[in-house]
Write an enzyme that holds these catalytic residues in place. Structure first.
Site, PDB file in Angstrom:
ATOM      1  N   ASN A  55      31.603 -25.217  -5.889  1.00  0.00           N
ATOM      2  CA  ASN A  55      30.547 -24.475  -6.591  1.00  0.00           C
ATOM      3  C   ASN A  55      30.515 -24.837  -8.070  1.00  0.00           C
ATOM      4  O   ASN A  55      29.452 -25.071  -8.656  1.00  0.00           O
ATOM      5  CB  ASN A  55      30.796 -22.966  -6.471  1.00  0.00           C
ATOM      6  CG  ASN A  55      30.395 -22.393  -5.133  1.00  0.00           C
ATOM      7  OD1 ASN A  55      29.781 -23.075  -4.313  1.00  0.00           O
ATOM      8  ND2 ASN A  55      30.745 -21.141  -4.905  1.00  0.00           N
ATOM      9  N   ARG A  93      16.111 -27.951   4.226  1.00  0.00           N
ATOM     10  CA  ARG A  93      17.411 -28.593   4.475  1.00  0.00           C
ATOM     11  C   ARG A  93      17.636 -28.564   5.978  1.00  0.00           C
ATOM     12  O   ARG A  93      17.691 -27.498   6.582  1.00  0.00           O
ATOM     13  CB  ARG A  93      18.558 -27.844   3.790  1.00  0.00           C
ATOM     14  CG  ARG A  93      18.434 -27.723   2.273  1.00  0.00           C
ATOM     15  CD  ARG A  93      19.700 -27.097   1.686  1.00  0.00           C
ATOM     16  NE  ARG A  93      19.498 -26.635   0.335  1.00  0.00           N
ATOM     17  CZ  ARG A  93      19.596 -27.394  -0.751  1.00  0.00           C
ATOM     18  NH1 ARG A  93      19.872 -28.683  -0.615  1.00  0.00           N
ATOM     19  NH2 ARG A  93      19.402 -26.889  -1.959  1.00  0.00           N
ATOM     20  N   ARG A 124      17.667 -30.036  -3.497  1.00  0.00           N
ATOM     21  CA  ARG A 124      18.748 -30.615  -4.289  1.00  0.00           C
ATOM     22  C   ARG A 124      19.949 -31.021  -3.434  1.00  0.00           C
ATOM     23  O   ARG A 124      20.442 -30.260  -2.619  1.00  0.00           O
ATOM     24  CB  ARG A 124      19.189 -29.621  -5.364  1.00  0.00           C
ATOM     25  CG  ARG A 124      20.258 -30.178  -6.302  1.00  0.00           C
ATOM     26  CD  ARG A 124      20.428 -29.264  -7.483  1.00  0.00           C
ATOM     27  NE  ARG A 124      19.269 -29.289  -8.360  1.00  0.00           N
ATOM     28  CZ  ARG A 124      18.829 -28.226  -9.033  1.00  0.00           C
ATOM     29  NH1 ARG A 124      19.422 -27.067  -8.905  1.00  0.00           N
ATOM     30  NH2 ARG A 124      17.785 -28.343  -9.829  1.00  0.00           N
ATOM     31  N   HIS A 136       9.495 -24.180  -0.033  1.00  0.00           N
ATOM     32  CA  HIS A 136      10.748 -23.505   0.292  1.00  0.00           C
ATOM     33  C   HIS A 136      10.598 -22.517   1.445  1.00  0.00           C
ATOM     34  O   HIS A 136      11.577 -21.998   1.959  1.00  0.00           O
ATOM     35  CB  HIS A 136      11.261 -22.787  -0.973  1.00  0.00           C
ATOM     36  CG  HIS A 136      12.675 -22.337  -0.899  1.00  0.00           C
ATOM     37  ND1 HIS A 136      13.039 -21.006  -0.871  1.00  0.00           N
ATOM     38  CD2 HIS A 136      13.839 -23.032  -0.854  1.00  0.00           C
ATOM     39  CE1 HIS A 136      14.346 -20.899  -0.818  1.00  0.00           C
ATOM     40  NE2 HIS A 136      14.857 -22.114  -0.803  1.00  0.00           N
ATOM     41  N   TYR A 156      25.970 -18.619   7.059  1.00  0.00           N
ATOM     42  CA  TYR A 156      25.033 -17.865   6.217  1.00  0.00           C
ATOM     43  C   TYR A 156      24.437 -16.716   7.038  1.00  0.00           C
ATOM     44  O   TYR A 156      24.047 -16.913   8.184  1.00  0.00           O
ATOM     45  CB  TYR A 156      23.871 -18.750   5.747  1.00  0.00           C
ATOM     46  CG  TYR A 156      24.191 -19.751   4.666  1.00  0.00           C
ATOM     47  CD1 TYR A 156      25.486 -20.243   4.494  1.00  0.00           C
ATOM     48  CD2 TYR A 156      23.205 -20.234   3.825  1.00  0.00           C
ATOM     49  CE1 TYR A 156      25.761 -21.177   3.505  1.00  0.00           C
ATOM     50  CE2 TYR A 156      23.482 -21.178   2.837  1.00  0.00           C
ATOM     51  CZ  TYR A 156      24.767 -21.646   2.689  1.00  0.00           C
ATOM     52  OH  TYR A 156      25.037 -22.572   1.713  1.00  0.00           O
ATOM     53  N   ARG A 188      23.703 -11.062  -4.286  1.00  0.00           N
ATOM     54  CA  ARG A 188      24.965 -11.764  -4.071  1.00  0.00           C
ATOM     55  C   ARG A 188      25.412 -12.556  -5.295  1.00  0.00           C
ATOM     56  O   ARG A 188      26.573 -12.562  -5.660  1.00  0.00           O
ATOM     57  CB  ARG A 188      24.830 -12.732  -2.882  1.00  0.00           C
ATOM     58  CG  ARG A 188      26.153 -13.389  -2.492  1.00  0.00           C
ATOM     59  CD  ARG A 188      25.926 -14.629  -1.653  1.00  0.00           C
ATOM     60  NE  ARG A 188      25.476 -15.759  -2.447  1.00  0.00           N
ATOM     61  CZ  ARG A 188      24.466 -16.545  -2.122  1.00  0.00           C
ATOM     62  NH1 ARG A 188      23.760 -16.319  -1.053  1.00  0.00           N
ATOM     63  NH2 ARG A 188      24.134 -17.575  -2.903  1.00  0.00           N
ATOM     64  N   HIS A 221      22.755 -14.262   2.680  1.00  0.00           N
ATOM     65  CA  HIS A 221      21.672 -15.154   2.285  1.00  0.00           C
ATOM     66  C   HIS A 221      20.278 -14.602   2.579  1.00  0.00           C
ATOM     67  O   HIS A 221      19.289 -15.082   2.024  1.00  0.00           O
ATOM     68  CB  HIS A 221      21.848 -16.514   2.987  1.00  0.00           C
ATOM     69  CG  HIS A 221      20.988 -17.607   2.464  1.00  0.00           C
ATOM     70  ND1 HIS A 221      19.868 -18.051   3.129  1.00  0.00           N
ATOM     71  CD2 HIS A 221      21.072 -18.346   1.334  1.00  0.00           C
ATOM     72  CE1 HIS A 221      19.304 -19.034   2.437  1.00  0.00           C
ATOM     73  NE2 HIS A 221      20.003 -19.226   1.344  1.00  0.00           N
TER      74      HIS A 221
END
Length: 734
Positions: free
Chosen positions: A67, A398, A428, A458, A491, A587, A615
């Site tokens: 991270n 993704r 990304r 997205h 997630y 979160r 998530h």
């Protein structure tokens, strides 16, 4: 019916009230970057959580390292670029880029020190459990022979020592590259030379020593891991015959990895291919060094890498903590969480696996990772082979490296279906993978669309158009997470399946917006960013303010990953000031400052960090009734409350109207998160976080969902008592 009752006034207890004269004189907002660092500190705290199995603690330490790497490569790199170009654009809390960098580096030093402290503790505990990391004292003579042979056969042929002198240009060190500098003296003439060896990324970070790990009688044997870098150091004499090794030092480089794309790019695919190559050569942002690095070698390294604005971190611990993920893979079930297998939704089973039949009967919500992501894959697979399916449209943000969803879309195209895939190139660190998928999809006959140049797509949406007796029917999947088979196992996300004609028509308009820039008009249910999603949430907040003014129940419950948008924060401050009760489950980053009298005294913010990564995005509004209520307005979304999500991305906000799904999302998923005490942290008015006090009735929302029947099982499961009903008990506990 079994039930779990937890009083709002005592369990979980509210965060401490701000001290008089404290945060009131500061900015009404927290800094985004510092808030993110606080999030990573909470992740790191789980590595010190003695309630977790040992290898899971090591996993959290590794995650905190990876991270932090991404944060440096993207966020800090951006601030460094602004500072270098003299851009003084201030953050939400009023800090300039230079001021933010100074605060970040101060906090970064403390986090790095804490990481190494935890690593030393875990390393000792691992050794007690028979897992030895970089402990060469445990290696017996026969293993030494194996290590030497491994070095000569597996490492020596692919590493290349390079002298650092005017005749040899300084080699390029790629992003996340690890290398060694050796200070040598040539025996024949006593000349001093510096040599560099870069560790190829194709090599693992650690090698597991064989022959000593077997136990007996079911008792785990020993496992010994030696880092590749330490093997190079150990056998360096074989690399440099005729030299005396005076010193050596390990280093690691992080570079600016953000990708900037000009809006006028004529060929988006070609532009991204070039940008990915540039990323590998970005400016150095962080340099990690061993504490006893040879001074002369260090000076050469700093000069040649052009380290000016970069953070230089020296440590006597481990460099590159993300590499510990390899140790987590050790086959020691006794040191990991109990294995968990997601359930397959009973509703689909009741229809003999026919997803379309089940969805046609009633809307379905799937709660990942407790319920299998396979149901999403099966939805697309079934569409691919169903002769009555005529079209499939899907967004792909993704998809992962081994994507069953991609293969299903390819099969659908090969079967003659009209298949459209919106592939997001700007996801990304997934840009390269997405380019590969796009090429493969196009070759199979899929119509691949890259969406807007300056907006990321997205939204997580799939629609299937099927020919039926009554005419064409559209089946939709709306998700809060990605179509990614790996992240779907860790997630927590929601998948919503529906055959609601209104949602189907809106989904078609959203796809036309992305593929043909046809701005949707007269949407019936869905709200889309950047068109009207922000305005709809504003409208819902304003409605709660109006209800509070009328003396009606007024409350807002929101669960998302980040909240940084100033307009949204100010609207929530206004709601608090009007007497609306605001409960936020955030979160990660939170720029909203809670519990400030006269500004946010009715706002509480909680963060959950646990076995799974929270998530899902859920937004709920009391709508004039005491929460939680069947009359509440409930939405799921792909969007966090960030400016980029609200204004610069294509996102979706989906209303949940079906009564059963509404109850499942609000009174199970969202409420369980609110009631959690074992994994929760309160955000205090000064920006610090403190663990929620656990009293006689501790509650773990992850455990609750792992041990209870499927929420999306039979439609009447809530009424029939199949799931313990959660409730908020009003009033003060005695």
């Amino acid at each position: 019916m079994s039930s779990i009752e937890i009083a709002t006034t005592r369990n979980p207890a509210p965060p401490p009230a701000p001290q008089p004269g404290g945060a009131g004189e500061e900015s009404p907002y927290f800094n985004r970057e510092l808030s993110w660092l606080s999030f990573n500190e909470r992740v790191l705290a789980e590595a010190a959580n003695e309630a977790y199995p040992l290898l899971e603690r090591l996993r959290f330490l590794s995650i905190s390292g990876s991270n932090l790497d991404e944060f440096m490569m993207i966020r800090v790199a951006g601030l460094v670029g602004q500072a270098q170009r003299g851009i003084d654009k201030v953050a939400i809390d009023g800090r300039t880029p230079t001021q933010q960098l100074a605060a970040i580096r101060e906090q970064l030093a403390m986090i790095s020190e804490r990481q190494q402290e935890i690593w030393r503790d875990l390393r000792a505990l691992l050794a007690e459990a028979g897992i030895h990391v970089a402990d060469e004292h445990r290696v017996d003579p026969s293993a030494h022979e194996w290590l030497e042979q491994y070095f000569l056969e597996e490492i020596l042929p692919i590493i290349t020592p390079q002298a650092l002198d005017p005749a040899h240009p300084f080699p390029f060190v790629h992003n996340e590259g690890i290398g060694l500098l050796f200070t040598l003296t040539r025996d024949i003439d006593a000349e001093q030379i510096i040599e560099m060896i870069l560790i190829p990324s194709a090599l693992p970070r650690f090698v597991r020593v064989p022959g000593q790990q077997e136990g007996s009688g079911g008792v785990p044997g020993e496992a010994i891991y030696i880092s590749i870098a330490s093997l190079v150091q150990r056998y360096a004499a074989k690399l440099f015959p005729g030299f005396t090794i005076e010193g050596d030092g390990l280093f690691r480089v992080l570079r600016d990895s953000d990708i900037e794309i000009e809006e006028e790019a004529e060929d988006l695919v070609r532009t991204f291919r070039s940008a990915i190559q540039r990323r590998r050569r970005g400016q150095v942002i962080q340099l990690e060094l061993e504490e006893d690095f040879h001074p002369k070698a260090e000076a050469v390294l700093l000069e040649q890498l052009g380290v000016h604005e970069a953070a230089v971190i020296k440590t006597d611990g481990m460099i590159g903590l993300d590499g510990l993920a390899e140790i987590v893979g050790e086959d020691r079930p006794d040191l990991k969480f109990d294995a968990y297998s997601p359930r397959y939704p009973e509703r689909i089973r009741e229809h003999d696996g026919d997803a379309f039949s089940a969805i046609r009967e009633k809307d379905i919500v799937i709660h990942h990772p407790y319920e299998s992501f396979e149901v999403v894959v099966d939805f697309i697979r079934q569409a691919a082979i169903d002769p009555d399916v005529v079209a499939i449209k899907q967004t792909l943000y993704r998809a992962g490296s081994q994507s069953a969803v991609i293969n299903a879309l390819i099969e659908a195209a090969e079967n003659g279906k009209s298949v459209t895939a919106v592939v997001e190139l700007k996801a990304r660190f997934d840009e390269e993978q997405n380019l590969k998928w796009a090429t493969k999809l196009e070759r199979a006959g899929v119509q691949v669309i890259y969406g807007f140049t300056d907006w990321k797509t997205h939204a997580k949406t799939a629609m299937v158009v099927r020919r039926e007796e009554e005419g064409f029917r559209t089946y939709c999947h709306f998700g809060t997470g990605n179509y990614h088979p790996v992240t779907a196992k860790i997630y927590t996300d929601l998948s919503f399946f529906t055959a609601d004609p209104k949602l189907g028509r809106d989904a078609a308009k959203m796809f036309n917006f992305v593929t043909g820039y046809v701005e949707p008009h007269s949407l019936e249910k869905i709200h889309i960013a950047p068109i009207d999603l922000r305005e709809e949430i504003y409208r819902r907040i304003d409605n709660e303010i109006a209800n509070a003014a009328k003396g009606k129940p007024a409350a807002i419950w929101m669960k998302c990953n980040q909240i940084t948008d100033q307009g949204m924060i100010d609207r929530l401050y206004a709601a608090s000031d009007a007497g609306v009760s605001v409960e936020l489950l955030i979160r990660g980053i939170c720029c909203l400052r809670p519990c400030i009298e006269g500004m946010s005294e009715n706002i509480r913010v909680k963060s959950i960090i646990g076995r799974f990564l929270e998530h899902s995005r859920i937004y709920a509004f009391a709508n004039g009734h005491a929460m939680p209520s069947p009359k509440a307005a409930v939405f799921i979304s792909s969007a966090d409350l960030m400016e980029r999500n609200l204004d610069r991305r294509v996102e979706s906000l989906i209303p949940i109207d079906n009564r059963t799904v509404h109850d499942q999302v609000l009174q199970q998923v969202l409420l369980a998160n609110m009631l959690d005490t074992e994994q929760s942290w309160w955000l205090n008015a000064d920006g610090t976080y403190s663990r929620v006090d656990t009293d006689a009735k501790p509650f773990n929302c992850h455990r609750y969902f792992m041990t209870n029947p499927s929420l999306s099982g039979r439609g009447g499961s809530l009424e029939a008592g199949g799931v313990p009903k959660l409730s908020l008990r009003k009033g003060r506990a005695g």
